[in-house]
Every structure is written in structure tokens, then in C-alpha cells.
Design a protein around this motif. Structure first.
Motif, PDB file in Angstrom:
ATOM      1  N   LYS A 183      -4.152   2.759 -24.009  1.00  0.00           N
ATOM      2  CA  LYS A 183      -3.476   2.100 -22.904  1.00  0.00           C
ATOM      3  C   LYS A 183      -3.559   2.951 -21.675  1.00  0.00           C
ATOM      4  O   LYS A 183      -3.599   2.552 -20.551  1.00  0.00           O
ATOM      5  CB  LYS A 183      -2.247   1.417 -23.548  1.00  0.00           C
ATOM      6  N   GLU A 184      -2.822   3.974 -21.824  1.00  0.00           N
ATOM      7  CA  GLU A 184      -2.394   5.009 -21.070  1.00  0.00           C
ATOM      8  C   GLU A 184      -3.693   5.531 -20.241  1.00  0.00           C
ATOM      9  O   GLU A 184      -3.925   5.923 -18.966  1.00  0.00           O
ATOM     10  CB  GLU A 184      -1.368   6.206 -21.317  1.00  0.00           C
ATOM     11  N   ALA A 185      -4.984   5.790 -21.175  1.00  0.00           N
ATOM     12  CA  ALA A 185      -6.066   6.300 -20.520  1.00  0.00           C
ATOM     13  C   ALA A 185      -6.556   5.311 -19.646  1.00  0.00           C
ATOM     14  O   ALA A 185      -7.209   5.355 -18.375  1.00  0.00           O
ATOM     15  CB  ALA A 185      -6.939   6.789 -21.622  1.00  0.00           C
ATOM     16  N   ASN A 186      -6.567   4.026 -20.085  1.00  0.00           N
ATOM     17  CA  ASN A 186      -7.107   2.904 -19.102  1.00  0.00           C
ATOM     18  C   ASN A 186      -6.334   2.931 -17.923  1.00  0.00           C
ATOM     19  O   ASN A 186      -6.910   2.786 -16.864  1.00  0.00           O
ATOM     20  CB  ASN A 186      -7.173   1.720 -19.995  1.00  0.00           C
ATOM     21  N   GLU A 187      -5.135   2.866 -17.989  1.00  0.00           N
ATOM     22  CA  GLU A 187      -4.333   2.828 -16.880  1.00  0.00           C
ATOM     23  C   GLU A 187      -4.604   4.061 -16.020  1.00  0.00           C
ATOM     24  O   GLU A 187      -4.695   3.967 -14.654  1.00  0.00           O
ATOM     25  CB  GLU A 187      -2.643   2.937 -17.079  1.00  0.00           C
ATOM     26  N   LEU A 188      -4.904   5.245 -16.406  1.00  0.00           N
ATOM     27  CA  LEU A 188      -5.270   6.449 -15.798  1.00  0.00           C
ATOM     28  C   LEU A 188      -6.644   6.203 -14.742  1.00  0.00           C
ATOM     29  O   LEU A 188      -6.533   6.432 -13.680  1.00  0.00           O
ATOM     30  CB  LEU A 188      -5.546   7.453 -16.358  1.00  0.00           C
ATOM     31  N   ALA A 189      -7.520   5.352 -15.413  1.00  0.00           N
ATOM     32  CA  ALA A 189      -8.856   5.355 -14.688  1.00  0.00           C
ATOM     33  C   ALA A 189      -8.228   4.131 -13.706  1.00  0.00           C
ATOM     34  O   ALA A 189      -8.974   4.467 -12.566  1.00  0.00           O
ATOM     35  CB  ALA A 189      -9.641   4.552 -15.674  1.00  0.00           C
ATOM     36  N   LYS A 190      -7.706   3.206 -13.834  1.00  0.00           N
ATOM     37  CA  LYS A 190      -7.278   2.273 -12.795  1.00  0.00           C
ATOM     38  C   LYS A 190      -6.632   2.704 -11.535  1.00  0.00           C
ATOM     39  O   LYS A 190      -6.750   2.686 -10.544  1.00  0.00           O
ATOM     40  CB  LYS A 190      -6.385   0.982 -13.188  1.00  0.00           C
ATOM     41  N   VAL A 191      -5.455   3.746 -11.967  1.00  0.00           N
ATOM     42  CA  VAL A 191      -4.865   4.196 -11.065  1.00  0.00           C
ATOM     43  C   VAL A 191      -5.749   5.503 -10.148  1.00  0.00           C
ATOM     44  O   VAL A 191      -5.446   5.332  -9.018  1.00  0.00           O
ATOM     45  CB  VAL A 191      -3.371   5.107 -11.449  1.00  0.00           C
ATOM     46  N   ALA A 192      -6.483   5.873 -10.630  1.00  0.00           N
ATOM     47  CA  ALA A 192      -7.338   7.088 -10.215  1.00  0.00           C
ATOM     48  C   ALA A 192      -8.085   6.410  -9.086  1.00  0.00           C
ATOM     49  O   ALA A 192      -8.349   7.104  -7.944  1.00  0.00           O
ATOM     50  CB  ALA A 192      -8.224   7.809 -11.074  1.00  0.00           C
ATOM     51  N   ALA A 193      -8.708   5.129  -9.468  1.00  0.00           N
ATOM     52  CA  ALA A 193      -9.626   4.434  -8.385  1.00  0.00           C
ATOM     53  C   ALA A 193      -8.765   4.293  -7.194  1.00  0.00           C
ATOM     54  O   ALA A 193      -9.476   4.172  -5.998  1.00  0.00           O
ATOM     55  CB  ALA A 193     -10.053   3.228  -9.263  1.00  0.00           C
ATOM     56  N   ALA A 194      -7.348   4.124  -7.225  1.00  0.00           N
ATOM     57  CA  ALA A 194      -6.792   3.708  -5.806  1.00  0.00           C
ATOM     58  C   ALA A 194      -6.669   5.232  -4.937  1.00  0.00           C
ATOM     59  O   ALA A 194      -6.516   5.210  -3.665  1.00  0.00           O
ATOM     60  CB  ALA A 194      -5.357   3.440  -6.192  1.00  0.00           C
ATOM     61  N   GLY A 195      -6.723   6.427  -5.676  1.00  0.00           N
ATOM     62  CA  GLY A 195      -6.848   7.430  -5.082  1.00  0.00           C
ATOM     63  C   GLY A 195      -5.474   8.121  -4.636  1.00  0.00           C
ATOM     64  O   GLY A 195      -5.528   9.324  -4.020  1.00  0.00           O
ATOM     65  N   ASP A 196      -4.282   7.757  -4.981  1.00  0.00           N
ATOM     66  CA  ASP A 196      -3.090   8.182  -4.654  1.00  0.00           C
ATOM     67  C   ASP A 196      -2.722   9.377  -5.821  1.00  0.00           C
ATOM     68  O   ASP A 196      -2.374   9.032  -6.699  1.00  0.00           O
ATOM     69  CB  ASP A 196      -2.046   7.113  -4.790  1.00  0.00           C
ATOM     70  N   ALA A 197      -2.789  10.643  -5.077  1.00  0.00           N
ATOM     71  CA  ALA A 197      -2.647  11.914  -6.329  1.00  0.00           C
ATOM     72  C   ALA A 197      -1.413  11.721  -6.800  1.00  0.00           C
ATOM     73  O   ALA A 197      -1.130  12.172  -8.036  1.00  0.00           O
ATOM     74  CB  ALA A 197      -2.847  13.013  -5.248  1.00  0.00           C
ATOM     75  N   ALA A 198      -0.146  11.205  -6.044  1.00  0.00           N
ATOM     76  CA  ALA A 198       1.229  11.257  -6.907  1.00  0.00           C
ATOM     77  C   ALA A 198       1.346  10.303  -7.942  1.00  0.00           C
ATOM     78  O   ALA A 198       1.642  10.596  -9.157  1.00  0.00           O
ATOM     79  CB  ALA A 198       2.120  11.014  -5.677  1.00  0.00           C
ATOM     80  N   ALA A 199       0.538   8.942  -7.836  1.00  0.00           N
ATOM     81  CA  ALA A 199       0.416   7.993  -8.857  1.00  0.00           C
ATOM     82  C   ALA A 199      -0.616   8.444 -10.033  1.00  0.00           C
ATOM     83  O   ALA A 199      -0.197   8.287 -11.158  1.00  0.00           O
ATOM     84  CB  ALA A 199      -0.086   6.901  -8.337  1.00  0.00           C
ATOM     85  N   ILE A 200      -1.366   9.228  -9.584  1.00  0.00           N
ATOM     86  CA  ILE A 200      -2.663   9.789 -10.727  1.00  0.00           C
ATOM     87  C   ILE A 200      -1.745  10.874 -11.555  1.00  0.00           C
ATOM     88  O   ILE A 200      -1.890  10.898 -12.585  1.00  0.00           O
ATOM     89  CB  ILE A 200      -3.786  10.460 -10.062  1.00  0.00           C
ATOM     90  N   LYS A 201      -0.939  11.723 -10.751  1.00  0.00           N
ATOM     91  CA  LYS A 201      -0.111  12.588 -11.520  1.00  0.00           C
ATOM     92  C   LYS A 201       0.764  12.191 -12.303  1.00  0.00           C
ATOM     93  O   LYS A 201       0.826  12.572 -13.429  1.00  0.00           O
ATOM     94  CB  LYS A 201       0.608  13.627 -10.465  1.00  0.00           C
ATOM     95  N   ALA A 202       1.295  11.147 -11.936  1.00  0.00           N
ATOM     96  CA  ALA A 202       2.527  10.355 -12.908  1.00  0.00           C
ATOM     97  C   ALA A 202       1.963   9.831 -14.191  1.00  0.00           C
ATOM     98  O   ALA A 202       2.330  10.158 -15.001  1.00  0.00           O
ATOM     99  CB  ALA A 202       3.111   9.394 -12.105  1.00  0.00           C
ATOM    100  N   GLN A 203       0.627   9.031 -13.707  1.00  0.00           N
ATOM    101  CA  GLN A 203      -0.062   8.404 -14.822  1.00  0.00           C
ATOM    102  C   GLN A 203      -0.696   9.534 -15.755  1.00  0.00           C
ATOM    103  O   GLN A 203      -0.677   9.311 -17.038  1.00  0.00           O
ATOM    104  CB  GLN A 203      -1.152   7.735 -14.670  1.00  0.00           C
ATOM    105  N   PHE A 204      -1.214  10.656 -15.311  1.00  0.00           N
ATOM    106  CA  PHE A 204      -1.614  11.889 -16.094  1.00  0.00           C
ATOM    107  C   PHE A 204      -0.764  12.271 -17.253  1.00  0.00           C
ATOM    108  O   PHE A 204      -0.857  12.519 -18.083  1.00  0.00           O
ATOM    109  CB  PHE A 204      -2.192  12.755 -15.049  1.00  0.00           C
ATOM    110  N   GLY A 205       0.665  12.314 -16.685  1.00  0.00           N
ATOM    111  CA  GLY A 205       1.748  12.895 -17.287  1.00  0.00           C
ATOM    112  C   GLY A 205       1.887  11.993 -18.729  1.00  0.00           C
ATOM    113  O   GLY A 205       2.216  12.401 -19.851  1.00  0.00           O
ATOM    114  N   LYS A 206       1.692  10.499 -18.354  1.00  0.00           N
ATOM    115  CA  LYS A 206       2.013   9.709 -19.437  1.00  0.00           C
ATOM    116  C   LYS A 206       0.751   9.945 -20.618  1.00  0.00           C
ATOM    117  O   LYS A 206       0.952   9.618 -21.775  1.00  0.00           O
ATOM    118  CB  LYS A 206       2.164   8.301 -18.966  1.00  0.00           C
TER     119      LYS A 206
END
Length: 155
Positions: free
Chosen positions: A115-138
Motif C-alpha cells: 500500500k505505502e509503496a504504491n502510494e509512494l509511486a503516486k506521490v512521486a509522480a506529482a513531484g512535490d519533494a515534501a510530500a514524497i519525503k513524508a510518504q518515503f517515511g511511511k
């Protein structure tokens, strides 16, 4: 439609029997290799999001996140064949025997990671570094949860 379904079922049966016939040592090597690729990509994200935020590169973040998600969805769980709690792939396996007896626990950590890995891919596609960092932590939290429960400490 029926022929597509039959072909799909046949493909799954062939793939399942191929994995069932894998040597324990090969299964350990393959999963160790998959986790090494995953760790390399987690390291790339950590480098650009945590260690050196000024080096953030959206394309590299997307590539790393997509690789992690692809491995999460690759079916690597099939490489935990009976007997592979002992033995050597590239190095001695660190799998605890509990992985083979705690089906519900394994399912829980695997589903959380996917779940979290799939969400990471989705968040990364948007390109917001802060959001990617938060999801990376999850994603990292799900990795730790599995390691804590099912992986022996390094000697």
C-alpha cells in the motif's frame, strides 16, 4: 473471454509450479537481489530527500519510487519457499522461522508495504519533494515493521 481466462489460469499455474521447483539457494539469492535493488532505490530517495535535499531530482525520485512499487508488487513472497529460513543465497539468510508460521503477521506487513509503496509511486509522480519525503517515511516504517518481526539482526 473464456479462452483469455483459460490462458491466464494456465500462465498462473505454470508460474506457480516453476516457483515451487526453485532450489532453496536460488530462492534466497533472488529475494536477496530484489531487496538489494529496493535498498539501493530507498537510498537514492533518502539521499535526495533527507541527506542532501538540494539534490532533489523529480525524474530520479519517480524512477526510484516506481522501482520500489514494482518490486512490492512483483510477487517476491513466492521466493519464501519451504526450507529457505535456513541456508545461503549470496549471504546467509536472515529470515526468522516465524515468517513461515505467522501467516497473518506476514500478510499484514506485506499489505502495508505494498500500500505505502504504491502510494509512494503516486506521490512521486506529482513531484512535490515534501510530500514524497513524508510518504518515503511511511514506506520506511513498513520496512522496519517487517524487519523487526521477521528478520534476524546482522551478526
Amino acid at each position: 473471454m473464456k479462452s483469455k481466462l483459460l490462458l491466464s489460469l494456465l500462465a498462473v499455474a505454470i508460474a506457480g509450479s516453476a516457483v515451487a521447483q526453485v532450489k532453496v539457494e536460488d530462492a534466497i539469492k533472488w529475494r536477496q537481489s530484489g531487496y538489494a535493488v529496493m535498498a539501493w532505490n530507498m537510498g537514492k530517495l533518502k539521499g535526495m530527500l533527507v541527506d542532501n535535499p538540494g539534490s532533489f531530482n523529480k525524474d530520479q525520485a519517480v524512477a526510484a519510487a516506481n522501482t520500489i512499487a514494482a518490486l512490492a508488487n512483483s510477487g517476491m513472497g513466492a521466493l519464501y519457499v519451504p526450507g529457505s529460513d535456513k541456508g545461503k543465497g549470496w549471504v546467509e539468510t536472515r529470515v526468522k522461522p516465524e515468517l513461515f508460521t505467522d501467516g497473518e503477521g506476514v500478510k499484514k506487513v506485506a499489505m502495508a508495504f505494498n500500500k505505502e509503496a504504491n502510494e509512494l509511486a503516486k506521490v512521486a509522480a506529482a513531484g512535490d519533494a515534501a510530500a514524497i519525503k513524508a510518504q518515503f517515511g511511511k514506506v520506511g516504517e513498513t520496512c522496519k515493521g517487517c524487519h523487526d518481526k521477521f528478520r534476524k539482526d546482522e551478526k
